[in-house]
Design an enzyme around this catalytic site. Structure first.
Site, PDB file in Angstrom:
ATOM      1  N   TRP A  66      40.376  49.072 -15.682  1.00 32.10           N
ATOM      2  CA  TRP A  66      39.712  50.285 -15.224  1.00 32.10           C
ATOM      3  C   TRP A  66      38.797  49.963 -14.054  1.00 32.10           C
ATOM      4  O   TRP A  66      38.503  48.792 -13.783  1.00 32.10           O
ATOM      5  CB  TRP A  66      38.993  51.024 -16.350  1.00 32.10           C
ATOM      6  N   ASP A  80      36.872  72.926  -0.737  1.00 29.47           N
ATOM      7  CA  ASP A  80      35.537  73.351  -0.313  1.00 29.47           C
ATOM      8  C   ASP A  80      35.145  74.623  -1.069  1.00 29.47           C
ATOM      9  O   ASP A  80      35.882  75.605  -1.036  1.00 29.47           O
ATOM     10  CB  ASP A  80      35.521  73.693   1.188  1.00 29.47           C
ATOM     11  N   HIS A  84      29.281  75.211   0.026  1.00 29.13           N
ATOM     12  CA  HIS A  84      29.337  74.128   1.021  1.00 29.13           C
ATOM     13  C   HIS A  84      28.675  74.551   2.333  1.00 29.13           C
ATOM     14  O   HIS A  84      28.071  73.742   3.014  1.00 29.13           O
ATOM     15  CB  HIS A  84      30.807  73.757   1.259  1.00 29.13           C
TER      16      HIS A  84
END
Lengths: 276, 416
Positions: A66, A80, A84
């Site tokens: 991992w 987005d 934003h």
């Protein structure tokens, strides 16, 4: 039961299993080398994707592999949210954790600008282009994604960022198109294959970064760094666009999946394939 | 007079690579006064404040007047070689592998007699010599007698015995970790000029334009390689390719950003700076360090040195560059651990402290600023002399001296 009256979802998964509904991965692989948005170095910077190994079946962890990862919200193929941009800052449900989940599954239309973008990296998509597109394909449906196909995803590294002393030279929409798509066509969002929903030179437009300004100001979304838009039909595809659920998040990398109902003429392509 | 050292032959893949051996390391605590001088290239000896005589070896009490007031002072390095000896068989594995080894007894003009290493050829009994205090491969101070009138380390550059005391870039392969700053670029040119046989020029974010690197492309003996110190995989990938071919590593990576602790941007910038500087050094060290330490005795041109370029603010925080200073203070601390680990293979670590350089991010710094080419030239010179520490330019040198005199005054004068 389903044998008598197949449910909508049952028909969908049966179509996927049978191959009549293609699953297209519109996502770039997240790597540290993938170009990020370039900001003047004296202001805040978005961190590129980083990955450091925690263990790999070794002394650091004997049976498992991992990694720790880190990145800016706007890295790689990403989403987005309205929060934003300053134009969307006061809207309700404008962040990743509050936006309506129903918006994350939606139809998409694709506008093919590949040839024009190959000729001119600063190509701007206009309302006139869209009106001509609509003559052929019908009106852009409300609450759908409009995806600008530029074939930019085939580029990599310096050619993808395409920077010079004037900044990036990448195609995008002009200000009027975006305003019109939002107000006259009620689109859900706009997607590109380049680093931003806006053109590379959009800092000089009015308003600056019009795609961000108009989309987010109206509570709509952006998708960027998409790949393989050339595998989608002009109309009819459905996008699954679920970003990470980050509290007050402004955006996030995501896996963008398109479902495409194939016509007989289309070549069945490998659904499992990876990156460009 | 001196036989020029030929470029190294290709390594024989069937031959076992020698494990680095080191000369004897044990020293008394008092003798480390000599180490301090050798590390910065000063010829020092112990001197009695009571009777004024120079002493060697280092002692706790003056054997002439019994005064305990002994201090290490700069001393004249001239002397006469009384006797020389050629050691064919030594009980020390390090010298056995390098036999024959020459050493000589030197009568110093300042009064003491000492035993010095001699060049492989040249100095006979009766000859005038100029003794240098240098660090051997174990990092300990030893004397090395050069012929009197030798202009500098260059005169001995090809001498096999002197090459053990130095980390001369000639015929060596060099990695410069970041050429996207003017210091790194100057290093590339300086090392090629100094006879490095190949310079790997590390370049981050190759997708951003870098017209300043055009001169490097296609240049003989220079190779631009992708290297991003903030990216573990990038560092590891490069080490897999050139780790075993890196004889000198020059870490020029930096991320200069101004700002005090209260600066609104300071946390984000500090994190970026730490990624590139402290963690960047760790990534480089973990990837390149072990193989360099293992190659410390790889023929006449084995791995020789690690260089860190540090802002002088690493020595004393500059409030206007608060986190940048702090990051490099951490680099400095880490470099001492890295030096210890590299030393197991006889590989040196040089820290080059420099004041503001002529570069974009030091725009606001008042002159004098250091030209990157001047810094690079001094790094090359320091490697030829086997130094561990240099202070380049007036700002760094003055800071060093003021810190030695009164560190609290330095701290106050930075902001009051």
């Amino acid at each position: 039961m389903s044998a008598v009256a197949p449910s909508t979802l049952g028909a969908l998964v049966a179509g996927i299993a049978a191959g009549s509904v293609r699953v297209v991965d519109l996502t770039h692989t997240l790597t540290p080398e993938f170009p990020t948005i370039v900001m003047p170095p004296e202001i805040g910077q978005s961190a590129p994707f980083r990955m450091e190994e925690i263990s790999r079946y070794d002394a650091k962890g004997p049976s498992w592999y991992w990694n720790n990862i880190s990145f800016g919200e706007h890295t790689g193929t990403h989403f987005d949210a309205p929060i934003h941009w300053q134009s969307g800052r006061d809207l309700p449900n404008n962040a990743l954790d509050t936006l309506p989940a129903g918006d994350l599954v939606a139809p998409a239309v694709v506008v093919d600008c590949a040839e024009a973008c190959a000729r001119d990296p600063d190509f701007l998509l206009t309302r006139d282009h869209l009106l001509r597109w609509e003559e052929q394909h019908g009106p852009v449906p409300a609450r759908s994604w409009v995806l600008m196909r530029s074939d930019w995803y085939r580029r990599s590294g310096a050619a993808f960022a395409n920077l010079d002393n004037e900044g990036p030279h990448t195609p995008g929409p002009d200000a009027e198109l975006i305003r019109w798509l939002v107000t006259e066509r009620d689109i859900l969002g706009f997607g590109t294959e380049t680093i931003g929903t806006d053109a590379g030179q959009a800092a000089h437009f009015s308003p600056p970064f019009p795609a961000h300004f108009h989309l987010h100001g109206a509570g709509r979304y952006g998708l960027q760094c998409l790949a393989r838009l050339d595998e989608l039909p002009p109309t009819g595809a459905v996008l699954l666009t679920a970003p990470l659920k980050i509290r007050n998040g402004s955006g996030s990398p995501l896996r963008v999946i398109a479902l495409v109902e194939d016509t007989a003429t289309r070549n069945p392509t490998d659904e499992r394939h990876g990156d460009a | 007079m001196m036989t020029p050292l030929p470029p190294p032959p290709k390594a024989n893949p069937l031959a076992r690579r020698k494990v680095p051996t080191l000369p004897p390391r044990a020293r008394s605590r008092a003798a480390h006064g000599l180490t301090a001088g050798a590390a910065v290239g000063r010829f020092v000896l112990q001197r009695c404040a009571g009777c004024g005589r120079y002493l060697y070896p280092a002692r706790e009490i003056c054997p002439h007047c019994l005064s305990p007031s002994l201090e290490f002072r700069d001393a004249p390095g001239g002397g006469v070689c009384l006797a020389e000896s050629r050691i064919a068989v030594s009980s020390e594995p390090y010298f056995r592998e390098r036999a024959p080894w020459r050493s000589g007894l030197v009568q110093m003009d300042c009064g003491v007699q000492l035993v010095a290493h001699l060049p492989a050829q040249g100095i006979e009994a009766g000859a005038r010599v100029e003794v240098r205090l240098v660090l051997d491969r174990a990092g300990q101070a030893v004397f090395f007698a050069a012929p009197a009138g030798a202009a500098g380390p260059d005169d001995l550059a090809d001498d096999p015995a002197w090459r053990e005391m130095s980390a001369d870039p000639r015929h060596r392969r060099v990695l410069v970790s970041d050429v996207r700053n003017p210091v790194g670029l100057a290093m590339v040119h300086a090392f090629r000029q100094a006879g490095a046989r190949h310079v790997f020029a590390g370049c981050r974010e190759t997708w951003k334009p870098a017209p300043e690197l055009d001169a490097l492309r296609g240049a003989e003996g220079i190779e631009i390689v992708p290297l991003d110190l903030a990216d573990e995989r990038s560092v590891d990938d490069l080490a897999r390719q050139i780790g075993a071919r890196t004889d000198i590593l020059v870490n020029t990576a930096d991320h200069v950003r101004t700002g005090g602790v209260f600066d609104p941007l300071s946390l984000g910038r500090a994190r970026e700076t730490l990624e590139v500087t402290v963690l960047g050094l760790m990534r480089l060290a973990r990837a390149f360090g072990p193989v360099m330490a293992a190659r410390g005795a790889d023929g006449t041109h084995g791995a020789a040195a690690w260089v860190n370029v540090l802002p002088a603010a690493a020595l004393a925080n500059e409030p206007g560059l608060s986190f940048h200073s702090a990051a490099h203070a951490a680099v400095l601390s880490l470099s001492h651990a890295l030096r210890a680990e590299l030393a197991t293979g006889g590989v040196r670590l040089l820290n080059a402290f420099v004041g503001p350089v002529d570069a974009e991010w030091y725009q606001g710094a008042p002159p004098p600023r250091v030209a990157p080419a001047a810094l690079a030239a001094q790094v090359v010179d320091a490697l030829r002399r086997g130094l561990e520490e240099i202070h380049v330019g007036a700002v760094a040198q003055e800071l060093r001296d003021r810190l030695a005199a009164n560190p609290k005054a330095v701290e106050r004068e930075r902001w009051q």
